[in-house]
Motif scaffolding. Structure first.
Motif, mmCIF file in Angstrom:
data_model
loop_
_atom_site.group_PDB
_atom_site.id
_atom_site.type_symbol
_atom_site.label_atom_id
_atom_site.label_comp_id
_atom_site.label_asym_id
_atom_site.label_seq_id
_atom_site.Cartn_x
_atom_site.Cartn_y
_atom_site.Cartn_z
ATOM 1 N N THR A 171 1.032 -1.258 0.084
ATOM 2 C CA THR A 171 -0.115 -0.161 -0.538
ATOM 3 C C THR A 171 0.940 1.363 0.353
ATOM 4 O O THR A 171 1.549 1.437 0.672
ATOM 5 C CB THR A 171 -1.209 0.201 1.116
ATOM 6 O OG1 THR A 171 -1.760 -1.142 1.600
ATOM 7 C CG2 THR A 171 -1.967 0.772 1.358
ATOM 8 N N PRO A 172 0.567 2.407 -1.272
ATOM 9 C CA PRO A 172 1.662 3.347 -0.939
ATOM 10 C C PRO A 172 0.852 4.214 0.252
ATOM 11 O O PRO A 172 0.103 4.289 0.491
ATOM 12 C CB PRO A 172 0.768 3.742 -2.676
ATOM 13 C CG PRO A 172 0.669 2.806 -3.266
ATOM 14 C CD PRO A 172 0.094 1.828 -1.533
ATOM 15 N N THR A 173 1.589 4.818 0.457
ATOM 16 C CA THR A 173 1.664 6.308 1.490
ATOM 17 C C THR A 173 0.840 7.179 1.651
ATOM 18 O O THR A 173 -0.239 7.221 1.563
ATOM 19 C CB THR A 173 3.536 6.737 2.106
ATOM 20 O OG1 THR A 173 4.057 5.574 2.184
ATOM 21 C CG2 THR A 173 2.776 8.047 2.638
ATOM 22 N N ARG A 174 1.273 7.305 -0.198
ATOM 23 C CA ARG A 174 -0.189 8.221 -0.476
ATOM 24 C C ARG A 174 -0.923 8.085 -1.988
ATOM 25 O O ARG A 174 0.351 7.662 -2.520
ATOM 26 C CB ARG A 174 1.119 10.374 -0.112
ATOM 27 C CG ARG A 174 0.444 10.627 1.084
ATOM 28 C CD ARG A 174 1.162 12.053 0.624
ATOM 29 N NE ARG A 174 2.529 11.721 0.049
ATOM 30 C CZ ARG A 174 3.052 12.667 -0.711
ATOM 31 N NH1 ARG A 174 2.594 13.349 -1.630
ATOM 32 N NH2 ARG A 174 4.789 11.984 -1.474
ATOM 33 N N GLY A 175 -1.361 8.692 -2.327
ATOM 34 C CA GLY A 175 -2.749 8.199 -3.630
ATOM 35 C C GLY A 175 -2.860 6.842 -4.199
ATOM 36 O O GLY A 175 -3.501 6.493 -2.550
ATOM 37 N N ALA A 176 -3.209 6.411 -5.159
ATOM 38 C CA ALA A 176 -3.801 5.238 -5.667
ATOM 39 C C ALA A 176 -3.184 3.587 -5.103
ATOM 40 O O ALA A 176 -2.399 4.522 -4.932
ATOM 41 C CB ALA A 176 -4.233 5.279 -6.680
ATOM 42 N N PRO A 177 -4.022 3.444 -5.567
ATOM 43 C CA PRO A 177 -3.039 1.241 -4.954
ATOM 44 C C PRO A 177 -2.997 1.504 -5.627
ATOM 45 O O PRO A 177 -2.353 2.431 -7.026
ATOM 46 C CB PRO A 177 -4.485 0.986 -4.592
ATOM 47 C CG PRO A 177 -6.280 1.838 -4.586
ATOM 48 C CD PRO A 177 -5.149 3.122 -4.919
ATOM 49 N N LEU A 178 -1.699 0.520 -6.140
ATOM 50 C CA LEU A 178 -0.845 -0.087 -6.843
ATOM 51 C C LEU A 178 -0.875 -0.614 -8.004
ATOM 52 O O LEU A 178 -1.874 -1.900 -7.356
ATOM 53 C CB LEU A 178 0.605 -0.633 -5.689
ATOM 54 C CG LEU A 178 1.786 -0.812 -6.508
ATOM 55 C CD1 LEU A 178 2.472 0.685 -7.077
ATOM 56 C CD2 LEU A 178 2.748 -1.773 -5.846
ATOM 57 N N GLY A 204 -2.071 13.736 -1.283
ATOM 58 C CA GLY A 204 -1.119 15.833 -1.950
ATOM 59 C C GLY A 204 -0.027 16.038 -1.032
ATOM 60 O O GLY A 204 0.774 14.911 -0.199
ATOM 61 N N ALA A 205 0.330 16.915 -1.669
ATOM 62 C CA ALA A 205 1.754 17.443 -0.624
ATOM 63 C C ALA A 205 2.117 17.710 0.680
ATOM 64 O O ALA A 205 0.771 18.277 1.345
ATOM 65 C CB ALA A 205 2.463 18.654 -1.741
ATOM 66 N N GLY A 206 3.164 17.733 1.136
ATOM 67 C CA GLY A 206 2.564 18.036 2.443
ATOM 68 C C GLY A 206 2.986 19.295 2.574
ATOM 69 O O GLY A 206 3.013 20.348 1.883
ATOM 70 N N PRO A 207 2.873 19.729 3.804
ATOM 71 C CA PRO A 207 2.889 20.912 4.685
ATOM 72 C C PRO A 207 3.301 21.771 4.283
ATOM 73 O O PRO A 207 3.571 23.303 3.753
ATOM 74 C CB PRO A 207 2.419 20.881 6.204
ATOM 75 C CG PRO A 207 3.423 19.566 6.501
ATOM 76 C CD PRO A 207 3.008 18.966 5.377
ATOM 77 N N ALA A 208 5.209 21.332 4.465
ATOM 78 C CA ALA A 208 5.910 22.439 4.013
ATOM 79 C C ALA A 208 6.423 23.127 2.487
ATOM 80 O O ALA A 208 6.045 24.191 2.129
ATOM 81 C CB ALA A 208 7.012 22.487 4.184
ATOM 82 N N SER A 209 5.447 21.371 1.274
ATOM 83 C CA SER A 209 5.602 22.298 0.311
ATOM 84 C C SER A 209 4.152 23.349 -0.312
ATOM 85 O O SER A 209 3.951 24.272 -1.274
ATOM 86 C CB SER A 209 5.982 20.763 -0.871
ATOM 87 O OG SER A 209 6.564 20.127 -0.327
ATOM 88 N N LEU A 210 3.223 23.203 0.382
ATOM 89 C CA LEU A 210 1.766 24.540 0.482
ATOM 90 C C LEU A 210 1.807 25.811 1.285
ATOM 91 O O LEU A 210 0.930 25.818 1.110
ATOM 92 C CB LEU A 210 0.733 24.099 1.131
ATOM 93 C CG LEU A 210 0.739 21.976 0.482
ATOM 94 C CD1 LEU A 210 -0.840 21.196 1.146
ATOM 95 C CD2 LEU A 210 0.247 22.428 -1.391
ATOM 96 N N VAL A 211 3.209 26.024 1.885
ATOM 97 C CA VAL A 211 3.579 26.919 2.252
ATOM 98 C C VAL A 211 3.246 28.821 1.341
ATOM 99 O O VAL A 211 3.112 29.096 1.437
ATOM 100 C CB VAL A 211 4.799 26.979 3.224
ATOM 101 C CG1 VAL A 211 4.913 28.141 3.705
ATOM 102 C CG2 VAL A 211 4.246 26.146 4.746
ATOM 103 N N GLY A 212 3.503 28.075 0.133
ATOM 104 C CA GLY A 212 3.963 29.278 -0.711
ATOM 105 C C GLY A 212 2.597 29.374 -1.872
ATOM 106 O O GLY A 212 2.262 30.510 -1.522
#
Length: 279
Positions: A171-178, A204-212
């Motif tokens: 199972t991936p950490t995030r996203g669709a099933p493999l 989704g992206a991580g919080p640091a990536s979404l700051v901008g």
């Protein structure tokens, strides 16, 4: 000797791919714009882009095989030789590398007995090092068929490839099933992923990536305390409170925002040279 023309697909395969190709081409006002998804389509057939696949793309789009080959060889997402059911990519770009990506890649090469862009004997896993996949918040990152496996270690990465080779569910950490690489290629060609829950399982992206992005939208960000480098807040590297330590509770948002003696804050440090040039 000149290379002979690529063989054609069997009649039934050709008919099926032509029907899919017509659907893809209909999405674009200019048919040659469909080349990238069509390369994914032929890759979904054999697991890599063959000479037969490039011939097919050229014929349905009215291009030369040289034009198709130029595109197929430019992008790393198109495989030019048989590859595994699972493309295991280890990010070795700067942040992932220093966080352990280089160590993971070296461990997997030894563990699988393959080098970069090589496939295990059972045809299950193709290993490669890859560039940044925009998941720096979760470094080091391993991707399998473009699905994220975050915060990996050499040991967790070895367990991952062992599970893939053994056919155990992963199972991936995030996203669709493999899914397999061929199935992934068909989805990238623009055909719907019909597996239950696959579309809803976004990552989704991580919080640091979404700051901008949040700042661009005018959203207020909560203050985040980052202590000055070299010690905890209110103490020096020896653990003693410095003479100029801030008052309790006084904090700044970043170590880069600490008071600096500059020309703007200290007359003893004027900007620019203090003497004429040459003196």
């Amino acid at each position: 000797m000149p290379e002979l023309p690529a063989p054609d697909y069997p009649a039934d395969v050709r008919a099926r791919l032509e029907a899919d190709a017509r659907e893809v081409i209909a999405r674009y006002p200019d048919s040659r714009s469909a080349l990238l998804p069509l390369l994914h389509l032929v890759q979904s057939e054999e697991g890599h882009v063959t000479r037969t696949g490039m011939r097919f793309c050229a014929e349905v789009l009215g291009l030369t095989t040289a034009e198709v080959t130029a595109v197929a060889t430019f992008y790393s997402m198109y495989r030019r030789k048989p590859s595994g059911d699972y493309q295991v990519g280890v990010c070795t770009n700067t942040l992932c590398a220093v966080m352990g990506g280089d160590a993971i890649f070296e461990e997997l090469k030894q563990h699988l007995g393959v080098g970069n862009q090589e496939t295990t004997e059972d045809g299950k896993v193709t290993l490669e090092h890859i560039e940044c996949n925009a998941a720096c918040d979760f470094a080091p990152v391993v991707m399998v068929n473009w699905e994220f496996f975050d915060n990996q270690t050499p040991e967790s990465a070895k367990r991952l490839v062992d599970d893939l080779r053994a056919g155990r569910p992963v199972t991936p950490t995030r996203g669709a099933p493999l899914c397999t690489f061929k199935e992934t290629a068909r989805i990238l060609a623009g055909f719907p992923d019909e597996r239950p829950g696959a579309v809803e399982a976004g990552g989704g992206a991580g919080p640091a990536s979404l700051v901008g992005l949040k700042l661009a939208k005018g959203e207020a960000l909560p203050p985040r305390v980052v202590h000055p480098r070299g010690g905890a807040a209110g103490t020096d590297q020896r653990g003693s409170a410095p003479q100029d330590a801030p008052t309790p509770g006084a904090r700044h948002l970043s170590s880069h925002d600490a008071p600096q003696q500059t020309s703007a804050s200290d007359p003893k440090h004027p900007a620019g040279p203090v003497s004429e040039e040459g003196e």
